[in-house]
Design an enzyme around this catalytic site. Structure first.
Site, mmCIF file in Angstrom:
data_model
loop_
_atom_site.group_PDB
_atom_site.id
_atom_site.type_symbol
_atom_site.label_atom_id
_atom_site.label_comp_id
_atom_site.label_asym_id
_atom_site.label_seq_id
_atom_site.Cartn_x
_atom_site.Cartn_y
_atom_site.Cartn_z
ATOM 1 C CD GLU A 319 28.300 51.365 64.792
ATOM 2 O OE1 GLU A 319 28.641 50.829 65.733
ATOM 3 O OE2 GLU A 319 28.687 52.420 64.524
ATOM 4 C CB CYS A 320 22.532 53.989 62.621
ATOM 5 S SG CYS A 320 20.981 55.139 62.899
#
Length: 443
Positions: A319-320
């Protein structure tokens, strides 16, 4: 079931001193020997880190949009076990919710928990007028029980006297302006708890300027909440899930980690900047600040280990910041840094926000760590952007949010997926990831 003593610290608006006062209250209560369970309304990762450092108990997010109302109650009750008091820090202004509604606002959470609200009001530049503000907030939604107020940034004894001349709600504190207790910020918010302990230092200020005994009494005057359903025993799956956890990767919802553990995973923490890849069956790479540690990440042999593991079929969920780490390169103001080289994209840091807000995602492409056709909710907040190869495959269609490419998110290669969305795991989400890890382990 005994009631869980609880209080919500809300603000009139962002910047009124809500975070400082909530953290100071937590520190003051802990200094009295109370076991304090902290919470944060909304999807923020940084404030909970400060809470956890202050209280010695992991702070949890309470977000009705991502979790649902039942999920908010369940997380609150489960996390508060063994605590003497729970302190919930609000988000933005008391009534600021999703798209101008009540949904996911601090008031919404206070109503779900049937908790009294302590309203923080910035009194700088005003005297009697603050009572109009207080009465407006208290009367706007009577179901949100604004029980009292703490006036912040009081300039002098005379300033306090001018405010005291008029009565509104009960006053629980008169906090002077303290310019020496300010936490530095960067592009994703406040500095991390490991970088500064300044918020804990506000506990002495709260003890001195607030009526802590009355605040404790307010927190204790609450009804019990519904009991939780029984949770089945954790399966002994023997699945090892590596979790990147260091200064570069530090944004995780505690509920997600515990959800993986309940699904049968043994969580193995490691630092991609310092360690080799441990012996694991899957990887979870959370968000954080890879751009601040790009040189160390590029120099570490862990990125080669991860690339080989993906080639071998290991499930990887990122994620991210984790998404950025899986790309070919990261371009920052101080150079062009090679990353893990798993995903066909180049990440670049920019000077402005590229994505911010809640996300609703639907799984439309192949990604073994995600259930085909399933949907989930989360949040995005990033200053980077990706330049993707023309043949990049996306596994997520966003019904809400920007993602990587204007409504598409989740680049997938082999059994790896990288997305900007910080997902809040429902039970099925965690179980699917653990199942994928088990299948890889057996292969």
């Amino acid at each position: 079931m005994r009631p869980i003593p609880r209080i919500v610290v809300a603000g009139t608006h962002s910047g009124c001193g809500k975070t400082t006062l909530a953290s100071g209250l937590m520190a003051a209560l802990a200094a009295r020997g109370l076991a304090v369970q902290p919470f944060k309304v909304g999807p923020d990762f940084i404030d909970p880190g400060h809470h956890s450092a202050i209280c010695g108990r992991m702070s949890r997010n309470l977000d009705p949009f991502m979790m649902g109302e039942a999920g908010v109650r369940e997380t609150f009750v489960r996390a508060s076990a063994g605590a003497d008091v729970a302190v919930v820090e609000g988000v933005m202004g008391l009534y600021d919710g999703l798209d101008g509604t009540d949904t996911a606002s601090t008031a919404h959470v206070a109503k779900i928990l049937d908790a009294p609200v302590l309203l923080v009001v910035d009194a700088k530049g005003a005297s009697r007028s603050v009572h109009a503000v207080v009465r407006g907030y208290a009367g706007f939604d009577p179901a949100a029980r604004v029980a009292g107020v703490v006036f912040n940034r009081i300039g002098s004894p005379r300033h306090r006297g001018l405010i005291e001349a008029t009565q509104s709600l009960p006053v629980y504190g008169w906090v002077p302006r303290r310019d020496d207790l300010v936490v530095a910020s960067r592009h994703l918010g406040l500095a991390m708890a490991a970088e500064t302990g300044i918020l804990a230092g506000f506990g002495a200020v709260v003890e001195e300027t607030c009526d802590l005994d009355r605040i404790i009494g307010l927190a204790r005057a609450v009804p019990p909440l519904p009991e939780l359903p029984e949770v089945s025993e954790r399966p002994e799956a023997g699945i090892r899930v590596g979790v990147a956890h260091d200064a570069a990767f530090c944004f995780y919802y505690q509920d997600n980690l515990e959800g993986l553990a309940r699904a049968g995973a043994d969580l193995v923490s490691f630092s991609p900047a310092q360690d080799r890849l441990p012996d694991v069956d899957a990887l979870y790479l959370g968000g954080g600040y890879p751009e601040l540690h790009a040189a160390a990440l590029a120099a570490s042999r862990c990125r080669d280990d991860i690339r080989r593991a993906v080639d071998d079929g290991m499930p990887v969920y990122a994620e991210c910041g984790g998404l950025i780490y899986l790309t070919e390169r990261l371009v920052t103001g101080d150079g062009d840094h090679p990353m893990a080289g798993v995903l066909p994209a180049v990440a670049e840091m920019t000077g402005r926000i590229q994505g911010l807000g809640y996300v609703e995602a639907r799984v439309v492409g192949g990604a073994p760590v995600l259930e085909p056709g399933s949907a989930f909710r989360g949040h995005e907040f990033h200053y980077s952007r990706l330049e993707c190869a023309p043949d990049a495959r996306f596994a997520l269609e966003l019904l809400r949010g920007r993602g990587i490419d204007g409504g598409r998110d989740g680049i997938t290669v082999q059994n790896a997926i990288g997305q900007y969305t910080h997902a809040y795991f429902q039970a099925g989400f965690a179980e699917t990831l653990v199942r994928a890890a088990g299948a890889y382990r057996r292969s």
